[in-house]
Design a protein around this motif. Structure first.
Motif, short mmCIF file in Angstrom:
data_model
loop_
_atom_site.label_atom_id
_atom_site.label_comp_id
_atom_site.label_asym_id
_atom_site.label_seq_id
_atom_site.Cartn_x
_atom_site.Cartn_y
_atom_site.Cartn_z
N SER A 426 0.85 -1.19 0.00
CA SER A 426 0.00 0.00 0.00
C SER A 426 0.89 1.24 0.00
O SER A 426 2.12 1.14 0.14
N GLY A 427 0.27 2.41 -0.12
CA GLY A 427 1.06 3.64 -0.14
C GLY A 427 1.87 3.82 1.12
O GLY A 427 3.06 4.17 1.09
N GLY A 428 1.24 3.57 2.29
CA GLY A 428 1.96 3.72 3.55
C GLY A 428 3.06 2.70 3.71
O GLY A 428 4.16 3.00 4.19
N GLU A 429 2.79 1.45 3.30
CA GLU A 429 3.82 0.42 3.38
C GLU A 429 4.98 0.73 2.46
O GLU A 429 6.15 0.50 2.81
N LEU A 430 4.67 1.28 1.27
CA LEU A 430 5.73 1.62 0.32
C LEU A 430 6.64 2.71 0.88
O LEU A 430 7.86 2.66 0.74
N ALA A 431 6.04 3.70 1.54
CA ALA A 431 6.83 4.79 2.12
C ALA A 431 7.76 4.26 3.21
O ALA A 431 8.93 4.63 3.29
N ARG A 432 7.23 3.37 4.08
CA ARG A 432 8.05 2.83 5.17
C ARG A 432 9.12 1.89 4.63
O ARG A 432 10.25 1.86 5.13
#
Length: 554
Positions: A426-432
């Protein structure tokens, strides 16, 4: 490491001088205050592309100067050698001047240089990780580049690329030899005839000039002999005799006058020179050939060379070079038509390529294992405890970058199958995930200074605290500069700059303030609460700062 940054008349900054320290420096401020301006100025010093509109409104040009401690780097030494710079000090000063039209000039320690050279220096001095860099994780090419950079595979990559190109050329030559055999045969037969014709005459270097001079001498042989014999007769019969008499007369009185001695010395030198000239004339006349048959041979050889030069439309004096070039072309053509030779060459290059790819694959497997472990540890600390990261090496057609593709994979839970990050994250997982990768990359980077530009966007709380800890850990080995909006990140910094926008009736200016300990707490309180700072937020900021510094010390 970065020592200082000087900015003059750049965007909203009229004058700014910043001293940078080792360790972790946080750069904070409200949105729009001008944090990006400072990083843009630094980027231009390191060779970024300039543009119009960056010069402050009432100025003619912007001047940007960054000073770095000179690193022990072969790449930096190579650029300095290209500039013919031999530094007596241990400081590199990179300067950029940009006019209102966007045209710029670049300097290294006062020596003008190209922006390209400035950029090459910058790549060795500073590395920037930007807030949207995690989006590159979706691209297979970027994934391969991340892995190879982590594993420091530059030497292996160059070997693979070089051997791949050698194999490509050998394969191309083999195909040409097989498909163009008849055409090559015709070209070879034509060259063989030309080489035979030139070889029959066998023109030698300097021969045309020598024969031309000989022909001119033979054509004027009678006049030359007459002049030489007349000169020799006059020397022997009168000039040398008279000169000897003069010398004899002066020798009688030379002992009475030093000036006469000097004149006598001059006459003696003249007598010796004239005697040598007479002997030379004797030898010349003895050696001079006036044989009519030899003159005919010279004329015949010159005529043959001239006719051949006309046939090839080539200067007669350059016929030897033409002959050599034809022989070289014939040898090359014979080699290009040698199918067996190119089959052997292609097989040898294919074996070398296979070996180079195998070595790169082995190194990638080791790097993938190490990077996978580092990233999995990182994402667990970034509140992705149930997720699992993997780097897969998928066999592919051999190319200039190896014999496999690199795929970053993620399972959001250990019970799920691994999928490419493009499908699973997801977007948040990709950022982390990107943040964990950046920290892992920073741990192996040889670049002295690492800049993190708002990489913590979209996170907060405990996760932001972990990011701050990670950056503080990196600061043990690198100079870290981080632009952040997270108080939990900034609390871990050794040094703290606050960027502020100053409004007045005349203009808008950007100001950068080096915060002392009390002002660091005040800035953290602003970041926690916004515009209204209360005693509660001050107390929270004080506690946050103390806890972060205790973690670093521990």
């Amino acid at each position: 490491m970065l020592l200082s940054l000087s900015i003059r008349d750049f965007v909203l900054i009229d004058k700014l001088d910043l001293a940078w320290n080792s360790g972790f420096t946080a750069l904070t401020g409200e949105t729009g205050a001008g944090k990006s301006i400072v990083l843009d100025a630094l980027g231009l010093c390191l060779g970024a592309r300039s543009a119009s509109g960056v010069v402050r409104a009432d100025a003619e040009r912007a001047e940007l100067t960054a000073a770095f401690a000179l690193p022990d780097s072969a790449a930096v030494t190579e650029v300095l050698q290209e500039l013919a710079l031999c530094l007596d000090e241990d400081t590199l000063i990179l300067r950029r001047v940009i006019d209102r039209q966007g045209k710029s000039r670049a300097f290294v320690n006062g020596t003008p240089c190209t922006v390209g050279l400035l950029r090459r220096l910058g790549e060795c001095l500073l590395d920037v990780h930007a807030q949207h860099e995690h989006h590159s994780l979706l691209k297979p090419v970027a994934q391969r580049q991340w892995l190879d950079e982590f594993g420091r595979h530059q030497g292996l990559l160059k070997t693979v690329a070089d051997t791949y190109e050698s194999h490509r050329q050998a394969l191309q030559a083999l195909v040409k030899a097989q498909t163009e055999a008849s055409q090559v045969l015709r070209e070879r037969q034509a060259l063989e005839l030309e080489c035979e014709e030139l070889g029959n005459l066998a023109p030698q270097p300097g021969e045309w000039q020598m024969l031309s001079a000989k022909q001119a001498r033979q054509a004027n042989a009678e006049a030359i002999v007459s002049a030489a014999e007349g000169t020799r007769a006059r020397l022997g019969d009168s000039i040398l005799s008279e000169l000897g008499h003069c010398i004899h007369e002066l020798e009688k009185v030379a002992k009475h006058d030093e000036q006469v001695q000097s004149l006598l010395a001059l006459l003696n030198e003249s007598s010796i020179s004239l005697g040598e000239a007479e002997q030379g004339l004797n030898r010349y006349l003895a050696d001079l050939e006036t044989n009519d048959d030899d003159a005919a041979d010279t004329e015949s050889r010159l005529s043959a060379l001239f006719q051949l030069a006309r046939r090839y439309r080539w200067p007669a004096e350059d016929l030897p070079a033409l002959w050599e070039s034809k022989k070289s072309a014939l040898s090359a053509l014979a080699l290009s038509a040698d199918v067996a030779h190119w089959q052997r060459a292609e097989a040898e290059c294919a074996a070398s390529l296979k070996l180079a790819c195998a070595e790169l694959s082995k190194a990638r497997q080791i790097a993938a294992k190490n990077l996978t472990q580092a990233v999995n540890l990182g994402i667990k600390e970034l509140a992705m405890g149930n997720a699992c990261f993997n780097i897969a090496l998928l066999p592919s057609e051999t190319s200039s970058t190896g014999a496999e593709t690199v795929e970053f994979q993620l399972a959001s839970h250990q019970s799920l199958a691994m999928q490419s990050v493009a499908k699973a994250a997801s977007g948040g997982e990709l950022a982390r995930l990107g943040l964990a990768l950046m920290v892992a990359m920073g741990s192996v980077s040889e670049t002295p200074t690492l800049v993190f530009d708002e990489i913590d966007v979209g996170i907060g709380g405990a996760v932001a605290d972990v990011v701050g800890q990670k950056l503080a850990q990196l600061a043990c080995h690198h100079q870290i500069i981080c632009v952040t909006h997270q108080a939990q990140v900034a609390a871990h910094a050794n040094h703290h700059y606050s960027v502020r926008k100053i409004l007045s009736a005349e203009q808008v200016r950007t100001q950068v303030v080096d915060l002392d300990e009390s002002n660091k707490t005040e800035e953290l309180a602003r970041m926690l609460s916004g515009s209204e700072i209360t005693d509660t937020t001050r107390a929270l900021a004080t506690e946050l700062r103390a806890e972060a510094q205790a973690k670093i010390a521990g």
